[in-house]
Design an enzyme around this catalytic site. Sequence first.
Site, PDB file in Angstrom:
ATOM      1  CB  SER A 179      -3.118   1.600  -1.831  1.00 56.53           C
ATOM      2  OG  SER A 179      -2.646   2.108  -0.604  1.00 56.53           O
ATOM      3  CE  LYS A 180      -7.393  -2.008   5.908  1.00 55.74           C
ATOM      4  NZ  LYS A 180      -8.773  -2.124   5.394  1.00 55.74           N
ATOM      5  CB  ALA A 181      -4.781   4.741   0.501  1.00 53.18           C
ATOM      6  CE1 TYR A 208     -11.601   1.141   4.580  1.00 48.03           C
ATOM      7  CE2 TYR A 208      -9.592   1.871   3.474  1.00 48.03           C
ATOM      8  CZ  TYR A 208     -10.427   0.851   3.907  1.00 48.03           C
ATOM      9  OH  TYR A 208     -10.092  -0.461   3.652  1.00 48.03           O
ATOM     10  CB  SER A 261      -0.918   0.003   1.218  1.00 47.49           C
ATOM     11  OG  SER A 261      -1.891  -1.011   1.138  1.00 47.49           O
TER      12      SER A 261
END
Length: 297
Positions: free
Chosen positions: A158-160, A164, A64
């Site tokens: 990506s867990k950006a 969110y 990420s």
Amino acid sequence: MASVPFDQMDGFIWINGEFVKWADAKVHVLTHGLHYASAVFEGERAYGGEIFKLTDHSERLHESARLLGFKIPYSVAEIDDACRTLLKKQGFQDAYVRPIAWRGSEQMGVSAQNSRINCAIAIWQWPSYFDPAQKLKGIRLDLAEWRRPDPRTAPSKSKAAGLYMICTMSKHAAEAKGYADAMMLDWRGQVAEATGANIFFVRDGKIHTPTPDCFLDGITRRTVIGLAKDRGFEVIERAIMPEELESFQQCFLTGTAAEVTPVSEIGPYRFEVGEIAKTLMNDYSAAVQPKHAIAAE
């Protein structure tokens, strides 16, 4: 959820290689990650004193960061070790684990090439993401207004942190209407996911799930697909249109926080908490238990 504000909890947080008291784990108000969302994170769960698929999560944290253009100054092995040590230091057996990496406060502006890359890990007790009683009956989802973006406009693999923002907005809107969460479509109008979990449907004994081409292919998602195939269920990954929802008999969510959670409603559509969802919920609960704990039973 925690009964006290998160900045007032007890214990320690690992930050940049050191264990500091929880209340002392602070960043400056001009941290780049706060202003420009230059941050990536992970969500993990510990069961019986072991963090499930820890290395998979640490590897994804690194990937990420790479997708956002920075390198975490701690190896996957170092992050794994810090997570395990912190879990013991906190004295928890079952807990939630949150690693995060972000650009610091050395530069302020869109360009921040020389900002320090910080990394921290916090661990707290978080029994269930959804109300346990509602989970057994199947939770209710709203249909979100906001959509998952085209991957040409955002780093969807990506867990950006920035990705969110629309999840928070969608979940808040759903909760204001009495729902537990919301199902999001993607920019094409196809079914995507819930605000923090992947989604599955069941029709005539077959499991259908959206192709993760503009949202995270979750670690829990992949685990549950494996469990389903081990049971002999056919799993079909494909584009799913919202008008198909009336043809599915069952629905469930998967995620580190959500685990496996049956769904009873999505807007006007109704689903049963059926045997496939129940079976996978039980199989996942068994899979996350440490092997030594299973052997001792």
